[in-house]
Design an enzyme around this catalytic site. Structure first.
Site, PDB file in Angstrom:
ATOM      1  N   GLY B  49       0.708  -1.254  -0.082  1.00  0.00           N
ATOM      2  CA  GLY B  49       0.071   0.107   0.070  1.00  0.00           C
ATOM      3  C   GLY B  49       0.884   1.216   0.008  1.00  0.00           C
ATOM      4  CB  SER B  73      -1.379  -3.456  13.635  1.00  0.00           C
ATOM      5  OG  SER B  73      -0.168  -3.842  14.478  1.00  0.00           O
ATOM      6  N   GLY B  75       0.391  -0.857   9.600  1.00  0.00           N
ATOM      7  CA  GLY B  75       0.313   0.349   9.493  1.00  0.00           C
ATOM      8  C   GLY B  75       0.755   1.164   8.252  1.00  0.00           C
ATOM      9  CB  CYS B 132      -5.596   0.082   5.531  1.00  0.00           C
ATOM     10  SG  CYS B 132      -4.344  -0.365   6.941  1.00  0.00           S
ATOM     11  CG  ASN B 194      -7.889  -4.731   3.582  1.00  0.00           C
ATOM     12  OD1 ASN B 194      -7.163  -5.180   4.180  1.00  0.00           O
ATOM     13  ND2 ASN B 194      -7.574  -3.618   2.831  1.00  0.00           N
ATOM     14  CB  THR B 195      -7.286  -7.717   7.256  1.00  0.00           C
ATOM     15  OG1 THR B 195      -7.211  -6.526   7.636  1.00  0.00           O
ATOM     16  CG2 THR B 195      -6.131  -8.252   6.482  1.00  0.00           C
ATOM     17  CB  THR B 268      -1.746 -14.873   5.142  1.00  0.00           C
ATOM     18  OG1 THR B 268      -2.600 -13.856   5.327  1.00  0.00           O
ATOM     19  CG2 THR B 268      -1.308 -15.336   6.395  1.00  0.00           C
TER      20      THR B 268
HETATM   21  C1  LIG Z   1       1.026  -8.102   6.678  1.00  0.00           C
HETATM   22  C2  LIG Z   1      -0.107  -7.776   5.688  1.00  0.00           C
HETATM   23  C3  LIG Z   1       0.089  -6.399   5.126  1.00  0.00           C
HETATM   24  C4  LIG Z   1      -1.039  -5.975   4.486  1.00  0.00           C
HETATM   25  N1  LIG Z   1      -0.935  -4.636   3.842  1.00  0.00           N
HETATM   26  C5  LIG Z   1      -1.954  -4.443   2.743  1.00  0.00           C
HETATM   27  C6  LIG Z   1      -1.881  -3.096   2.212  1.00  0.00           C
HETATM   28  O1  LIG Z   1      -0.811  -2.209   2.355  1.00  0.00           O
HETATM   29  N2  LIG Z   1      -2.876  -2.856   1.313  1.00  0.00           N
HETATM   30  C7  LIG Z   1      -3.940  -3.510   1.139  1.00  0.00           C
HETATM   31  O2  LIG Z   1      -4.789  -3.233   0.459  1.00  0.00           O
HETATM   32  N3  LIG Z   1      -3.957  -4.630   1.881  1.00  0.00           N
HETATM   33  C8  LIG Z   1      -3.202  -5.109   2.563  1.00  0.00           C
HETATM   34  N4  LIG Z   1      -3.145  -6.343   3.359  1.00  0.00           N
HETATM   35  C9  LIG Z   1      -4.542  -7.105   2.970  1.00  0.00           C
HETATM   36  C10 LIG Z   1      -4.331  -8.257   1.960  1.00  0.00           C
HETATM   37  O3  LIG Z   1      -3.693  -7.866   0.899  1.00  0.00           O
HETATM   38  C11 LIG Z   1      -5.316  -9.122   1.760  1.00  0.00           C
HETATM   39  O4  LIG Z   1      -6.660  -8.418   1.492  1.00  0.00           O
HETATM   40  C12 LIG Z   1      -5.729 -10.142   3.171  1.00  0.00           C
HETATM   41  O5  LIG Z   1      -4.534 -10.199   3.631  1.00  0.00           O
HETATM   42  C13 LIG Z   1      -6.557 -11.045   2.916  1.00  0.00           C
HETATM   43  O6  LIG Z   1      -5.871 -12.219   1.970  1.00  0.00           O
HETATM   44  P1  LIG Z   1      -5.003 -13.274   2.632  1.00  0.00           P
HETATM   45  O7  LIG Z   1      -5.988 -14.056   3.648  1.00  0.00           O
HETATM   46  O8  LIG Z   1      -4.768 -14.246   1.468  1.00  0.00           O
HETATM   47  O9  LIG Z   1      -3.960 -12.807   3.291  1.00  0.00           O
HETATM   48  C14 LIG Z   1      -1.983  -7.005   4.187  1.00  0.00           C
HETATM   49  C15 LIG Z   1      -2.308  -8.073   4.706  1.00  0.00           C
HETATM   50  C16 LIG Z   1      -1.244  -8.515   5.417  1.00  0.00           C
HETATM   51  C17 LIG Z   1      -1.279  -9.863   6.056  1.00  0.00           C
END
Ligand SMILES: Cc1cc2nc3c(=O)[nH]c(=O)nc-3n(C[C@H](O)[C@H](O)[C@H](O)COP(=O)(O)O)c2cc1C
Ligand SMILES: Cc1cc2nc3c(=O)[nH]c(=O)nc-3n(C[C@H](O)[C@H](O)[C@H](O)COP(=O)(O)OP(=O)(O)OC[C@H]3O[C@@H](n4cnc5c(N)ncnc54)[C@H](O)[C@@H]3O)c2cc1C
Ligand code: FES
Lengths: 260, 307
Positions: B49, B73, B75, B132, B194-195, B268
């Site tokens: 991001g 987190s 950030g 986010c 997203n998360t 992940t």
């Molecule tokens: C450590 C970490 C950092 C992340 N940073 C961003 C980010 O900068 N921008 C964003 O849109 N999503 C971010 N995400 C969310 C992921 O892109 C994704 O939407 C989310 O982890 C679900 O997918 P997954 O279960 O395969 O990880 C982040 C996730 C993780 C675990």
């Protein structure tokens, strides 16, 4: 360069209550790992204990192409790891991280370690060609003292302390370190362990103009420098920035790190 | 049997050789993973991001493991959009893969300025991160209301020369509504999820594990929620949906495609297995061969509900 490896367990021994030594057959790690580096270990199969666990490379044997990790059971990951069977394979990534600096310029060295922080220091002592090497190791109690024999062999003098006085000096390992400083005039001290101990060693080193390297711990995600979760504060001119323990570290010069 | 499966997809003009994209924030700018895999094999990458100015991110600890998942987190620690253009695009362009710029900001003006700066940059799409959960500057304020999504999508779209993907947060009562708001305001595609905002507590210290107290849940634990949301959204909007949340295998990815996703992102799983994206691609291929399906887009949305 680090790789994903599936390596066979050559031996797994209990050294103390909850503390295990695992010997893995691995030509790549044995031949290329530098002191202070770690491996990131997949402790379980499947989705339990999902993330890999960072564990220091404690010892390498170039002749038999094996290396040792020593770990203490803390939670589910290390618990799974302790239950692995000799002969089975472990999925690891390594060797990872920025190593200790052990070049010949340092003639008199000291290592100060506490708890699980002592393990990378054994590999360092063995790799160093310094003229004089002292090891200061702190444990909670006598029962948890491990690798005493190995550290004795790898150092010129070994100092031990325990929190409860059940072996060695009763109290902080840094007390013993301070006592030796004037006599020994160390060129460098390397330290790894609990943060309060590291801070104290750094303070002593700076006061006595001894160079100092610290090995830090932080919770990790990827372990390879991509996810940025393993942040630690470091100096950048008059400002600060977040560096990353898995890639910029785990070893840093003490004057780079900001402890707060 | 025909062994050549056509994995290529076209998501609102974003053409990818296969539907597997590394998810934002889990893959950096690809540099580290290039040591573990051939980036040419990836469909695309959504980069970490980006914000207008460099950001240091949150205090550590920034991660906590939870059952079959993680809370993070970070950030939005990142070098800023200008450094991305100068340092990272040239690196990524050595490879044959789609480059998606994931952008986040404090104000609508920040987002617009970034879209404008990226207008002449050599990227293939913009992913608007309005989801986010970890920082105020992460746009979550826009992402949780239809009015917020509408306004930011419209305004950024005006500056956007590349396909605009709006990344949706699951932290809403009805994700169909925010998805519809994005579509109606000019989004070319939506990505989700997203998360999920969560918390983990160290009972011995009686404190949250994360320094930020709360963080975003990801990994296999969120997959059923993500599949459900992808299904609902793909039934609601006509624009393409990019699905993610807990994908670790080809089978997982196929679930998302059946539920209606035109492509998937893998996050992940990369932490556990640096070549996870490749395993997902191979697994998808194997599934398509097993059922003699020549082209991956044929199965998108082919879920049959129980009557
Ligand atoms: C450590 C970490 C950092 C992340 N940073 C961003 C980010 O900068 N921008 C964003 O849109 N999503 C971010 N995400 C969310 C992921 O892109 C994704 O939407 C989310 O982890 C679900 O997918 P997954 O279960 O395969 O990880 C982040 C996730 C993780 C675990
Ligand atoms: C560079 C480095 C080298 C290490 N070397 C050793 C070693 O040689 N021997 C040893 O016994 N331990 C070592 N540790 C600590 C070891 O990584 C943790 O004890 C282990 O991850 C705990 O996992 P768990 O599943 O048993 O505990 P849990 O508490 O169940 O773990 C939950 C999560 O928190 C993480 N975590 C918990 N404690 C730590 C910690 N202290 N540091 C980093 N992450 C943590 C785990 O990796 C996991 O993701 C090292 C840590 C680092 C960063
Ligand atoms: S653990 Fe991912 S950057 Fe260090």
């Amino acid at each position: 360069m680090a790789q994903v490896l599936k390596e066979k367990i050559a031996a797994l021994d209990k050294l103390a209550p909850g503390v295990f030594k695992m010997t893995l057959k691995s030509e790549i790690i044995a031949q290329t790992a530098l002191p202070g580096q770690f491996v990131n270990v997949k402790c379980s199969e499947g989705l339990n204990a999902l993330l890999r666990r960072p564990i220091s490379i404690c010892n390498v044997d170039r002749d038999s192409n094996t290396f040792d990790i020593v770990f203490q059971i803390k939670g589910i990951g290390t618990e799974y790891l302790s239950q692995k069977k000799v002969g089975s394979e472990v999925d690891i990534i390594g060797p990872l991280g920025n190593p200790f600096r052990v070049e010949g310029e340092f003639k008199k060295i000291a290592v100060v370690g506490g708890g699980i922080g002592i393990f990378p220091l054994l590999n360092l002592l063995k790799a160093s060609s310094a003229e004089h090497k002292d090891a200061f190791l702190g444990f909670r109690n006598k029962e948890l003292i491990v690798l005493e024999e190995e550290f004795t062999q790898a150092s010129d003098q070994l100092f031990i302390s325990t929190d409860d006085g059940s072996a060695g000096h009763k109290g902080l390992i840094t007390d013993l370190f301070i006592n030796e400083i004037d006599k020994k005039k160390y060129d460098i001290v390397y330290t790894c362990g609990p943060t309060p101990m590291i801070k104290k060693v750094v303070e002593i080193a700076h006061k006595n103009n001894i160079r100092c390297q610290v090995s830090l711990e932080q919770r990790m995600g990827c372990g390879i420098g991509a996810c940025l979760v393993c942040a630690c504060k470091t100096r950048l001119g008059d400002e600060w920035e977040y560096s990353h323990v898995c890639k910029d570290g785990p070893v840093f010069w003490s004057n780079e790190v900001i402890f707060d | 049997m025909n062994n050549n499966v056509d994995l290529s997809v076209n998501i609102a003009g974003l053409k990818l050789k296969n539907p597997v994209i590394a998810a934002s924030g889990t893959f950096g700018f690809g540099r580290e993973y290039a040591e573990y895999m051939d980036l040419n094999k990836l469909g695309g990458i959504s980069v970490k991001g980006l914000t207008l100015k460099p950001r240091q991110g949150n205090k550590p600890p920034r991660i906590a493991e939870t059952p079959a998942g993680i809370l993070n987190s970070v950030g939005l620690q990142n070098p800023g959009v200008e450094a991305f253009i100068k340092e990272e695009i040239p690196f990524l362009r050595q490879y044959n893969l789609g480059i998606i710029a994931n952008i986040a900001g404090n104000t609508i003006e920040d987002y617009c300025e970034m879209a404008e700066i990226l207008g002449d940059a050599d990227i293939d799409a913009i992913e608007l991160n309005v989801s986010c959960p970890n920082v105020k500057a992460g746009g979550i304020a826009f992402g949780t209301s239809c009015a917020g999504i509408s306004e930011i999508t419209k305004r950024v779209k005006a500056y956007c020369k590349k396909p605009l993907i709006v990344k949706l947060t699951p932290n809403v009562t009805d994700i169909k509504e925010t998805a519809k708001a994005a579509e109606d305001s000019g989004a070319d595609a939506v990505s989700l999820i997203n998360t999920i905002l969560g918390m983990a507590i160290d009972i011995h210290r009686r404190k949250p594990i994360l320094a930020n107290n709360m963080g975003g849940l990801s990994g296999p634990a969120v997959k059923p929620v993500a599949v459900r949301m992808v299904y609902e959204v793909s039934k609601t909007v006509k624009i393409p949906v990019i699905g993610m949340g807990g994908i670790t295998t080809g089978e997982d990815a196929i679930e998302f495609l059946l539920a209606g996703a035109a492509a998937v992102m893998v996050g992940t799983a990369n932490f556990v297995n640096p070549a996870a994206c490749l395993d997902v691609i191979h697994g998808m291929e194997a599934y398509l061969r097993q059922y003699h399906i020549g082209c991956v887009s044929e199965i998108v949305g082919k879920l049959e509900l129980n009557q």
